[in-house]
Scaffold this motif. Structure first.
Motif, PDB file in Angstrom:
ATOM      1  N   ALA A 116       6.939  33.761   7.287  1.00  8.50           N
ATOM      2  CA  ALA A 116       7.446  31.658   7.845  1.00  8.50           C
ATOM      3  C   ALA A 116       6.122  31.289   6.670  1.00  8.50           C
ATOM      4  O   ALA A 116       6.600  30.648   6.728  1.00  8.50           O
ATOM      5  N   ALA A 117       4.861  32.028   6.935  1.00  5.80           N
ATOM      6  CA  ALA A 117       4.201  31.157   5.867  1.00  5.80           C
ATOM      7  C   ALA A 117       5.038  31.666   4.948  1.00  5.80           C
ATOM      8  O   ALA A 117       4.499  30.044   3.576  1.00  5.80           O
ATOM      9  N   GLY A 118       5.354  32.629   4.227  1.00  4.62           N
ATOM     10  CA  GLY A 118       4.975  32.802   3.202  1.00  4.62           C
ATOM     11  C   GLY A 118       6.586  31.880   1.915  1.00  4.62           C
ATOM     12  O   GLY A 118       6.653  31.849   1.317  1.00  4.62           O
ATOM     13  N   THR A 119       7.738  31.828   3.298  1.00  2.00           N
ATOM     14  CA  THR A 119       8.925  30.255   2.669  1.00  2.00           C
ATOM     15  C   THR A 119       8.190  29.382   2.777  1.00  2.00           C
ATOM     16  O   THR A 119       8.553  29.009   1.683  1.00  2.00           O
ATOM     17  N   GLN A 120       7.165  29.075   3.126  1.00  2.00           N
ATOM     18  CA  GLN A 120       6.530  27.803   3.147  1.00  2.00           C
ATOM     19  C   GLN A 120       5.815  28.180   1.390  1.00  2.00           C
ATOM     20  O   GLN A 120       5.923  26.818   1.107  1.00  2.00           O
ATOM     21  N   VAL A 121       5.741  28.184   1.515  1.00  2.00           N
ATOM     22  CA  VAL A 121       4.902  28.961  -0.444  1.00  2.00           C
ATOM     23  C   VAL A 121       5.717  29.574  -1.369  1.00  2.00           C
ATOM     24  O   VAL A 121       5.444  28.428  -1.967  1.00  2.00           O
ATOM     25  N   GLY A 122       7.056  30.204  -0.697  1.00  2.00           N
ATOM     26  CA  GLY A 122       8.320  29.748  -1.605  1.00  2.00           C
ATOM     27  C   GLY A 122       8.866  28.941  -1.945  1.00  2.00           C
ATOM     28  O   GLY A 122       8.394  28.633  -3.497  1.00  2.00           O
ATOM     29  N   GLU A 123       8.441  28.398  -0.908  1.00  2.00           N
ATOM     30  CA  GLU A 123       9.006  26.922  -1.591  1.00  2.00           C
ATOM     31  C   GLU A 123       8.569  26.252  -2.633  1.00  2.00           C
ATOM     32  O   GLU A 123       9.199  25.686  -3.216  1.00  2.00           O
ATOM     33  N   LEU A 144       6.263  27.147  -4.600  1.00  2.00           N
ATOM     34  CA  LEU A 144       5.873  27.791  -6.283  1.00  2.00           C
ATOM     35  C   LEU A 144       7.633  27.689  -6.726  1.00  2.00           C
ATOM     36  O   LEU A 144       7.561  27.929  -7.566  1.00  2.00           O
ATOM     37  N   ALA A 145       9.017  27.459  -6.109  1.00  2.00           N
ATOM     38  CA  ALA A 145      10.399  27.370  -6.473  1.00  2.00           C
ATOM     39  C   ALA A 145      10.239  25.396  -7.205  1.00  2.00           C
ATOM     40  O   ALA A 145      10.510  25.631  -7.691  1.00  2.00           O
ATOM     41  N   THR A 146       9.511  24.983  -6.825  1.00  2.00           N
ATOM     42  CA  THR A 146       9.283  23.566  -6.959  1.00  2.00           C
ATOM     43  C   THR A 146       8.404  23.353  -8.412  1.00  2.00           C
ATOM     44  O   THR A 146       8.903  22.695  -8.736  1.00  2.00           O
ATOM     45  N   ARG A 147       7.570  24.201  -8.337  1.00  2.00           N
ATOM     46  CA  ARG A 147       6.375  24.555  -9.053  1.00  2.00           C
ATOM     47  C   ARG A 147       7.312  25.184 -10.784  1.00  2.00           C
ATOM     48  O   ARG A 147       6.790  25.120 -11.558  1.00  2.00           O
ATOM     49  N   PHE A 148       7.611  26.435  -9.725  1.00  2.00           N
ATOM     50  CA  PHE A 148       8.049  27.555 -11.223  1.00  2.00           C
ATOM     51  C   PHE A 148       9.281  27.651 -11.441  1.00  2.00           C
ATOM     52  O   PHE A 148       9.596  26.944 -10.332  1.00  2.00           O
ATOM     53  N   SER A 149       9.772  28.413 -11.848  1.00  2.00           N
ATOM     54  CA  SER A 149      11.130  29.014 -12.324  1.00  2.00           C
ATOM     55  C   SER A 149      11.404  29.781 -10.926  1.00  2.00           C
ATOM     56  O   SER A 149      10.799  30.568 -10.010  1.00  2.00           O
ATOM     57  N   THR A 150      12.272  30.263 -10.545  1.00  2.00           N
ATOM     58  CA  THR A 150      13.108  30.641  -9.856  1.00  2.00           C
ATOM     59  C   THR A 150      12.671  32.542  -9.371  1.00  2.00           C
ATOM     60  O   THR A 150      12.633  33.046  -9.198  1.00  2.00           O
ATOM     61  N   ARG A 151      12.851  33.052 -11.154  1.00  2.00           N
ATOM     62  CA  ARG A 151      13.033  34.062 -11.540  1.00  2.00           C
ATOM     63  C   ARG A 151      11.256  34.497 -11.322  1.00  2.00           C
ATOM     64  O   ARG A 151      10.909  35.488 -10.300  1.00  2.00           O
ATOM     65  N   GLY A 175       6.526  36.760  -5.386  1.00  2.00           N
ATOM     66  CA  GLY A 175       7.143  37.216  -4.432  1.00  2.00           C
ATOM     67  C   GLY A 175       7.176  38.792  -3.699  1.00  2.00           C
ATOM     68  O   GLY A 175       6.309  39.244  -3.403  1.00  2.00           O
ATOM     69  N   MET A 176       7.977  39.172  -5.062  1.00  2.00           N
ATOM     70  CA  MET A 176       8.078  41.035  -4.927  1.00  2.00           C
ATOM     71  C   MET A 176       6.803  41.812  -5.612  1.00  2.00           C
ATOM     72  O   MET A 176       6.299  42.778  -4.756  1.00  2.00           O
ATOM     73  N   ILE A 192       0.073  40.795   3.703  1.00  2.00           N
ATOM     74  CA  ILE A 192       0.372  40.001   2.229  1.00  2.00           C
ATOM     75  C   ILE A 192       1.778  40.195   2.326  1.00  2.00           C
ATOM     76  O   ILE A 192       2.738  40.197   1.735  1.00  2.00           O
ATOM     77  N   SER A 193       2.001  41.968   3.256  1.00  2.00           N
ATOM     78  CA  SER A 193       3.997  42.242   2.565  1.00  2.00           C
ATOM     79  C   SER A 193       4.784  40.829   3.538  1.00  2.00           C
ATOM     80  O   SER A 193       5.794  40.764   2.502  1.00  2.00           O
ATOM     81  N   GLY A 194       4.248  40.399   4.727  1.00  2.00           N
ATOM     82  CA  GLY A 194       5.282  38.749   4.898  1.00  2.00           C
ATOM     83  C   GLY A 194       5.342  37.959   4.052  1.00  2.00           C
ATOM     84  O   GLY A 194       6.695  37.575   3.893  1.00  2.00           O
ATOM     85  N   VAL A 195       4.002  37.592   3.479  1.00  2.00           N
ATOM     86  CA  VAL A 195       3.862  36.881   2.439  1.00  2.00           C
ATOM     87  C   VAL A 195       5.219  36.971   1.831  1.00  2.00           C
ATOM     88  O   VAL A 195       6.079  35.719   1.043  1.00  2.00           O
ATOM     89  N   GLY A 196       4.687  38.281   0.895  1.00  2.00           N
ATOM     90  CA  GLY A 196       5.661  38.508  -0.279  1.00  2.00           C
ATOM     91  C   GLY A 196       6.875  38.175   0.456  1.00  2.00           C
ATOM     92  O   GLY A 196       8.334  37.258  -0.670  1.00  2.00           O
ATOM     93  N   GLN A 197       7.457  38.699   1.285  1.00  2.00           N
ATOM     94  CA  GLN A 197       8.906  38.919   1.676  1.00  2.00           C
ATOM     95  C   GLN A 197       9.549  37.489   1.911  1.00  2.00           C
ATOM     96  O   GLN A 197      10.219  36.922   1.593  1.00  2.00           O
ATOM     97  N   GLY A 198       8.577  36.699   2.145  1.00  2.00           N
ATOM     98  CA  GLY A 198       8.814  34.948   2.673  1.00  2.00           C
ATOM     99  C   GLY A 198       8.902  34.132   1.566  1.00  2.00           C
ATOM    100  O   GLY A 198      10.082  33.435   1.612  1.00  2.00           O
TER     101      GLY A 198
END
Length: 175
Positions: free
Chosen positions: A26-33, A35-42, A48-49, A78-84
């Motif tokens: 859940a925390a990773g999805t928030q971080v991912g959001e 990151l995705a607005t600041r950097f590219s999707t790729r 995350g990978m 760490i894996s969970g954050v990456g997965q999110g």
């Protein structure tokens, strides 16, 4: 398998133990959001990978028959954050470039492929993890299960690295 059959956790204790990676995802999805607005999707997907592969590899130390749950926790977090982070970027990638009236189809296809991949991947990893447990009992069985899980975790980390390589070399969307 590891928590119940090797470490002797009850079903309730195992369920509670899975709260740690759930909160990390859940925390990773928030971080991912963010990151995705600041950097590219790729870049978000690749980042995350990398995080997920490191976290998955760290879980190996907790898969030993003599290890404790606490030795799994750093890898789970760490894996969970990456997965999110990856999930967030994956859903963005699945919807990118798809017309508004086709978003449901794109989402459905992505969801289906995610679930099929998870089912097949888990079946393969479980089969590999349990390949040497036949006829064993007691401590020998616990050690064989733990050893098999270690191999499965390494294979999962390797699978993430292969996906990471694919994400970095496959062409992106045309400009």
């Amino acid at each position: 398998m590891l928590l119940q059959n090797v470490h002797g956790f009850t079903a309730l204790q195992t369920g509670l133990a899975f709260l740690v990676p759930s909160v990390a995802i859940a925390a990773g999805t928030q971080v991912g959001e963010r990151l995705a607005t600041r950097f590219s999707t790729r870049a978000t997907l690749v980042g995350g990978m990398v995080v997920g592969a490191i976290g998955t590899a760290l879980m190996v130390s907790g898969a030993n028959a003599d290890s404790s749950y606490m030795s799994l926790v750093p890898g789970l977090v760490i894996s969970g954050v990456g997965q999110g982070i990856v999930w967030t970027a994956m859903w963005i990638a699945a919807a990118s470039g798809v017309s508004h009236d086709e978003q449901g189809v794109a989402s459905g296809m992505a969801s289906t492929m995610l679930n099929v991949g998870n089912a097949i991947g888990m079946a393969v990893l479980i089969a590999i993890a349990n390949r040497h447990v036949g006829g064993l009992t007691g401590d020998a069985l616990k050690i064989a299960i733990a050893d098999g899980i270690e191999v499965a975790i390494w294979l999962a980390a390797a699978g993430i690295v292969v996906s990471l390589l694919a994400a970095t070399v496959l062409p992106g969307q045309p400009k």
